[in-house]
Write a protein that holds these residues in place. Structure first.
Motif, PDB file in Angstrom:
ATOM      1  N   ARG A   1       0.950  -1.194   0.074  1.00 19.07           N
ATOM      2  CA  ARG A   1      -0.024  -0.107   0.041  1.00 19.07           C
ATOM      3  C   ARG A   1       0.945   1.369   0.047  1.00 19.07           C
ATOM      4  N   CYS A   2       0.415   2.381  -0.609  1.00 19.57           N
ATOM      5  CA  CYS A   2       1.175   3.624  -0.488  1.00 19.57           C
ATOM      6  C   CYS A   2       0.207   4.658  -0.430  1.00 19.57           C
ATOM      7  N   ASN A   3       0.633   5.787   0.012  1.00 18.61           N
ATOM      8  CA  ASN A   3      -0.150   7.303   0.233  1.00 18.61           C
ATOM      9  C   ASN A   3       0.144   7.992  -0.990  1.00 18.61           C
ATOM     10  N   PHE A   4       0.927   7.746  -1.746  1.00 17.22           N
ATOM     11  CA  PHE A   4       1.301   8.530  -3.100  1.00 17.22           C
ATOM     12  C   PHE A   4       0.889   7.369  -4.107  1.00 17.22           C
ATOM     13  N   ARG A   5       0.927   8.028  -5.341  1.00 17.46           N
ATOM     14  CA  ARG A   5       0.541   7.163  -6.806  1.00 17.46           C
ATOM     15  C   ARG A   5       1.323   7.775  -7.700  1.00 17.46           C
ATOM     16  N   CYS A   6       2.863   7.465  -7.551  1.00 17.27           N
ATOM     17  CA  CYS A   6       3.764   8.035  -8.692  1.00 17.27           C
ATOM     18  C   CYS A   6       3.512   7.626 -10.168  1.00 17.27           C
ATOM     19  N   VAL A   7       3.578   8.260 -10.922  1.00 16.76           N
ATOM     20  CA  VAL A   7       3.115   8.299 -12.274  1.00 16.76           C
ATOM     21  C   VAL A   7       3.637   6.799 -12.899  1.00 16.76           C
TER      22      VAL A   7
ATOM     23  N   THR B   1      11.801   5.414   1.629  1.00 13.07           N
ATOM     24  CA  THR B   1      10.530   5.931   1.810  1.00 13.07           C
ATOM     25  C   THR B   1      10.174   7.038   0.980  1.00 13.07           C
ATOM     26  N   ASN B   2       8.951   7.181   0.730  1.00 16.41           N
ATOM     27  CA  ASN B   2       8.515   8.779  -0.042  1.00 16.41           C
ATOM     28  C   ASN B   2       8.709  10.017   0.999  1.00 16.41           C
ATOM     29  N   GLY B   3       8.978   9.696   2.376  1.00 17.83           N
ATOM     30  CA  GLY B   3       9.388  10.746   3.049  1.00 17.83           C
ATOM     31  C   GLY B   3       8.243  11.675   3.455  1.00 17.83           C
TER      32      GLY B   3
ATOM     33  N   GLY C   1       8.868  -0.737   0.329  1.00 22.33           N
ATOM     34  CA  GLY C   1       7.480  -1.121   0.139  1.00 22.33           C
ATOM     35  C   GLY C   1       6.948  -0.954  -1.370  1.00 22.33           C
ATOM     36  N   GLY C   2       5.544  -0.726  -1.445  1.00 21.38           N
ATOM     37  CA  GLY C   2       4.827   0.331  -1.091  1.00 21.38           C
ATOM     38  C   GLY C   2       5.624   1.204  -0.065  1.00 21.38           C
ATOM     39  N   GLU C   3       4.533   1.920   0.508  1.00 17.68           N
ATOM     40  CA  GLU C   3       5.187   2.773   1.622  1.00 17.68           C
ATOM     41  C   GLU C   3       5.288   2.511   3.104  1.00 17.68           C
TER      42      GLU C   3
ATOM     43  N   CYS D   1       4.802   4.186 -11.066  1.00 21.96           N
ATOM     44  CA  CYS D   1       4.865   3.065 -10.279  1.00 21.96           C
ATOM     45  C   CYS D   1       3.427   2.692 -10.075  1.00 21.96           C
ATOM     46  N   MET D   2       2.284   3.480 -10.045  1.00 23.70           N
ATOM     47  CA  MET D   2       0.937   2.991  -9.776  1.00 23.70           C
ATOM     48  C   MET D   2       0.027   3.836 -10.573  1.00 23.70           C
ATOM     49  N   PRO D   3      -1.198   3.156 -11.072  1.00 26.15           N
ATOM     50  CA  PRO D   3      -2.494   4.057 -11.586  1.00 26.15           C
ATOM     51  C   PRO D   3      -2.917   4.844 -10.454  1.00 26.15           C
TER      52      PRO D   3
HETATM   53 FE1  SF4 Z   1       4.365   4.944  -3.481  1.00 24.76          FE
HETATM   54 FE2  SF4 Z   1       7.121   4.599  -3.509  1.00 24.76          FE
HETATM   55 FE3  SF4 Z   1       5.463   3.623  -5.621  1.00 24.76          FE
HETATM   56 FE4  SF4 Z   1       5.706   6.301  -5.360  1.00 24.76          FE
HETATM   57  S1  SF4 Z   1       7.434   4.795  -5.677  1.00 24.76           S
HETATM   58  S2  SF4 Z   1       3.733   5.133  -5.405  1.00 24.76           S
HETATM   59  S3  SF4 Z   1       5.955   6.626  -2.999  1.00 24.76           S
HETATM   60  S4  SF4 Z   1       5.464   3.045  -3.502  1.00 24.76           S
END
Ligand code: SF4
Ligand code: SAM
Length: 325
Positions: free
Chosen positions: A19-25, A95-97, A66-68, A27-29
């Motif tokens: 799981r993650c609190n970001f949605r980097c383009v 971490t995304n920090g 992770g994920g985060e 990495c994730m939709p």
């Molecule tokens: Fe989350 Fe890291 Fe993927 Fe960004 S790169 S969406 S912060 S897991």
């Protein structure tokens, strides 16, 4: 333990959540990937058992990712547990920090030695575009907190994406002059979600270095940083930090690979790009003891391929956040 190609395998990367609190383009939709149900994710106690068994066969370094990783509930307990293992001499975090600043002191007290932040832009608007939701000042506060707490070396991971952050390479290099930060430009990998998109936006590390040298002149070479792994580091004359490149695509570093990866759902992966996995979750949940787990981990090490075949394309069903980047 040595693998079949005489590489010393001493590094375990543990994905504690997908799981993650970001949605980097890349990495994730926007809607996120289909998250693994909670009961299929290893508990912290199960992860601790894997780390103990891995330490019996020569793992001395552990990275929590992770994920985060900082969204995982009670994550400090895992740091505390691992740091009590006398065979583990290095515990790091990727971490995304965004949650880091408020947790930093507790993380340090719980055994964290050093931290890598993912930061693709120094411009808050571009940062928001890349992460879709990220707030730059929060991450920047986290980075400064890591420096204040001497969690050295503090590294920044910058995934280079053409048309997104390629105008900022010089700004990152100047930052390394002012602050003791180790900035690593990572080649974009055509993994999972970003697969077709990544190909057109890819920038070779060679081009990044060339552009830096055009702007700053010759860079100091042969710099060694703790846990330098696959990165090659350079320094601007007089700089407090360094700049590095990770040539994930253009020049693989398989010959010196020392790592194993544990996915959030308990699969041990000898190679990031290989599909082969060893099912530790089933072993853990069917009563395997420490020795049996160590035997299974040793088996995975024996199956570690001599090199990846990324050029054949990413046909895996998993994405980076599931495997642990
Ligand atoms: Fe989350 Fe890291 Fe993927 Fe960004 S790169 S969406 S912060 S897991
Ligand atoms: N969420 C944490 C973070 O972002 O640091 C840890 C997990 S993230 C998957 C780990 C690293 O993988 C990040 O530095 C991220 O930039 C990188 N990453 C994710 N997808 C990538 C891709 N397709 N190519 C290159 N790096 C990627």
């Amino acid at each position: 333990m040595l693998d079949n190609f005489q590489r010393k395998i001493n590094y375990l990367r543990v994905s504690v959540t997908d799981r993650c609190n970001f949605r980097c383009v890349y990495c994730m939709p926007p809607e996120g990937v289909k998250f693994t149900p909670h009961q299929e994710i290893l508990s912290l106690e199960e992860i601790s058992r894997v780390v103990d068994a891995a330490s019996d066969i020569g793992i001395t370094k552990v990275r929590i990712t992770g994920g985060e990783p900082l969204v995982r509930k009670n994550i400090l307990d895992l740091f505390r547990y691992i740091s009590a293992n006398p065979c583990i001499d290095d515990i790091s975090l990727t971490t995304n920090g965004v949650l880091f600043a408020d947790m930093a002191e507790d993380l340090k007290k719980s055994g964290l030695n050093r931290v890598n932040f993912s930061l693709d832009s120094l411009n808050p608007e571009t940062f928001r575009e890349v992460t879709r939701v990220g707030n730059f000042p929060d991450v920047w506060r986290g980075i400064n907190k890591a420096l204040e707490l001497n969690l050295h070396p503090v590294k920044l991971n910058v995934v280079a994406v053409r048309g997104v952050n390629d105008q900022e390479f010089g700004d990152f290099a100047r930052l390394s002059r002012e602050l003791p930060l180790h900035i690593r430009f990572i080649e974009l990998m055509p993994i999972g979600e970003c697969n077709p998109w990544a190909v057109g936006n890819f920038i070779k590390a060679e081009e990044i270095l060339q552009r830096l040298q055009e702007e700053f002149g010759p860079l100091e070479t042969k710099i060694k940083i703790t846990g330098s792994g696959p990165a090659q580091y350079y320094r601007l004359p007089g700089a407090k930090g360094t700049i590095g490149v990770i040539t994930a695509m253009s020049n693989h570093f398989c010959h010196s690979c020392n790592r194993l990866r544990l996915t959030a759902n308990g699969q041990l992966r000898p190679c990031l790009y290989g599909k082969q996995e060893f099912d530790l979750k089933t072993a853990l949940r069917s009563g395997a003891g420490r020795q049996e787990l160590a035997d299974l981990i040793a088996k995975a090490i024996r199956y570690k391929p001599s090199q990846h075949h990324m050029e054949e394309g990413w046909t895996d069903r998993r994405v980076m956040s599931q495997i642990g980047g």
